[in-house]
Design a protein around this motif. Sequence first.
Motif, short mmCIF file in Angstrom:
data_model
loop_
_atom_site.label_atom_id
_atom_site.label_comp_id
_atom_site.label_asym_id
_atom_site.label_seq_id
_atom_site.Cartn_x
_atom_site.Cartn_y
_atom_site.Cartn_z
N VAL A 220 14.23 2.30 -5.70
CA VAL A 220 12.78 2.43 -5.83
C VAL A 220 12.26 1.13 -6.41
CG1 VAL A 220 10.91 3.66 -7.02
CG2 VAL A 220 12.93 4.92 -6.21
N PRO A 221 11.26 0.50 -5.81
CA PRO A 221 10.73 -0.75 -6.38
C PRO A 221 10.38 -0.57 -7.85
CG PRO A 221 9.76 -0.37 -4.21
CD PRO A 221 10.54 0.87 -4.57
N ALA A 222 10.78 -1.54 -8.66
CA ALA A 222 10.48 -1.46 -10.09
C ALA A 222 9.03 -1.80 -10.37
CB ALA A 222 11.41 -2.42 -10.85
N VAL A 223 8.45 -2.66 -9.52
CA VAL A 223 7.10 -3.18 -9.74
C VAL A 223 6.40 -3.29 -8.40
CG1 VAL A 223 5.81 -5.29 -10.37
CG2 VAL A 223 7.71 -4.52 -11.81
N ASN A 224 5.10 -3.04 -8.38
CA ASN A 224 4.24 -3.46 -7.28
C ASN A 224 3.15 -4.32 -7.90
OD1 ASN A 224 3.03 -3.80 -4.76
ND2 ASN A 224 2.07 -1.78 -4.74
N GLN A 225 3.14 -5.60 -7.55
CA GLN A 225 2.14 -6.53 -8.08
C GLN A 225 0.97 -6.56 -7.10
OE1 GLN A 225 1.92 -11.24 -8.37
NE2 GLN A 225 3.50 -10.46 -9.75
N GLN B 165 0.84 -1.18 0.00
CA GLN B 165 0.00 0.00 0.00
C GLN B 165 0.89 1.25 0.00
OE1 GLN B 165 -2.90 -1.01 -0.79
NE2 GLN B 165 -4.20 -1.06 1.02
N PRO B 166 0.34 2.43 -0.25
CA PRO B 166 1.18 3.63 -0.29
C PRO B 166 2.05 3.82 0.94
CG PRO B 166 -0.95 4.14 -1.24
CD PRO B 166 -1.04 2.74 -0.71
N ALA B 167 1.53 3.56 2.14
CA ALA B 167 2.34 3.75 3.35
C ALA B 167 3.55 2.83 3.37
CB ALA B 167 1.49 3.51 4.59
N HIS B 168 3.37 1.59 2.91
CA HIS B 168 4.50 0.64 2.86
C HIS B 168 5.52 1.10 1.82
CE1 HIS B 168 0.85 -2.13 3.67
NE2 HIS B 168 1.33 -1.71 4.84
N LEU B 169 5.03 1.55 0.69
CA LEU B 169 5.94 2.02 -0.36
C LEU B 169 6.71 3.26 0.10
CD1 LEU B 169 3.56 1.59 -3.43
CD2 LEU B 169 5.64 0.26 -2.98
N LYS B 170 6.02 4.18 0.76
CA LYS B 170 6.69 5.40 1.23
C LYS B 170 7.84 5.05 2.18
CE LYS B 170 2.65 8.44 0.87
NZ LYS B 170 1.54 9.08 1.61
N ARG B 171 7.64 4.05 3.00
CA ARG B 171 8.70 3.68 3.94
C ARG B 171 9.93 3.17 3.20
NH1 ARG B 171 8.10 -0.50 9.02
NH2 ARG B 171 10.14 -0.10 9.96
N LEU B 172 9.70 2.37 2.15
CA LEU B 172 10.85 1.90 1.36
C LEU B 172 11.52 3.06 0.63
CD1 LEU B 172 9.73 -1.49 -0.24
CD2 LEU B 172 10.92 -1.08 1.93
N LEU B 173 10.72 3.98 0.11
CA LEU B 173 11.30 5.13 -0.58
C LEU B 173 12.13 5.98 0.37
CD1 LEU B 173 8.25 6.24 -2.77
CD2 LEU B 173 10.26 4.96 -3.50
#
Length: 276
Positions: free
Chosen positions: A159-164, A145-153
Motif C-alpha cells: 500500500v503506498p505510504a504517501v500520496n503527495q 487520484q482514487p482510481a489510480h490508487l485503487k488499481r495499485l491496491l
Amino acid sequence: MSTPNVPTVRLNNGVEIPQLGFGVFQVPDDQTAAAVTSALEAGYRSIDTAAIYGNETGVGRALAASGLARQDLFVTTKVWNADQGYDATLRAFDTSLAKLGLDHVDLYLIHWPTPARDRYPDTWRAIERLAAEGRIRAAGVSNFQPAHLKRLLDTGELVPAVNQIELHPGLQQAELRAFHAAHGIATEAWSPLAQGAVLDDPAVTAIARRTGKSPAQVVLRWHLQLGTIVIPKSVTPARIRENLDVLDFELTEQDMTAIASGDRELRTGPDPDQFN
C-alpha cells in the motif's frame, strides 16, 4: 540556534517522516546547495526533490557538506513520467541515487500517474522491488487520484505510504484525503501555499493579524493541524526560517472552519487525470 522539535508522521510501514520538510521544486541546481544548506541550518531534516527538478546533484552536495548523520535526514525523490515502466524505473532510481550521492533514499515516489501511458502499475512493481532490497525505506506516489490508487491496491503488494498531492486552502481535496485515511496512506502537500494565491484569503489574513504570524505561517499551521505532511519551498534564508517557525501557536476550531470555507477548486498545477 536550537533545532526545532518538528513533529513526525508514522507511515504505514512504521517509518517516521518529519511533518514539515523543505521542497526544492523550481530551484536551479546551482542555487539548490545554498538553499538546502540554509534549510538544514534552520532545522529542517526532510528534503524533497525529484528527477525532473534537475537539482538532485545540488541536494546531494548540501547533504554531504552538512556534517549531519544520514540517519538524521529524510530524503525524498521521484521517478519522472518518461522513465516509467519496470526496467526504466530501476535505471532512473540508480541515476537519482548517484546524483544524490546516497546509498538509499527514505521515500521514492511515482511523480504522476500519467494514465494515458498506463505504466504506473509496472513502475510500482519496480518500486516494490527497491523497497524489498532496502534501497528505499518507504514507497509512495504523487498526484494519484482514487482510481489510480485503487488499481495499485488491487494489483500491488504494498500500500503506498504517501500520496503527495496539490493541497492548500484553495484546493482541499476532502474526498481524496478521506480515501487516504481509509487506506492508511499519508497525505503530503505540494504547493502548500498555492504559490501565494491563498495568502490574501480574508480568513487567513484575519488569523494572521490576531496571532501575530504571517499568512504563510497560518496556512502552514493549518496543514500541520490537518495532519498533512507539508514541504514549503523558498530560496530566501529568512523565509526558509519563517516557514519553520510554526510550532509555537495553534489555530482554534473556529480558525480551521474559517479556512475550510476557502475551498474553491483552485489548481496551480495540472489535472492528474489529464497530465502525461
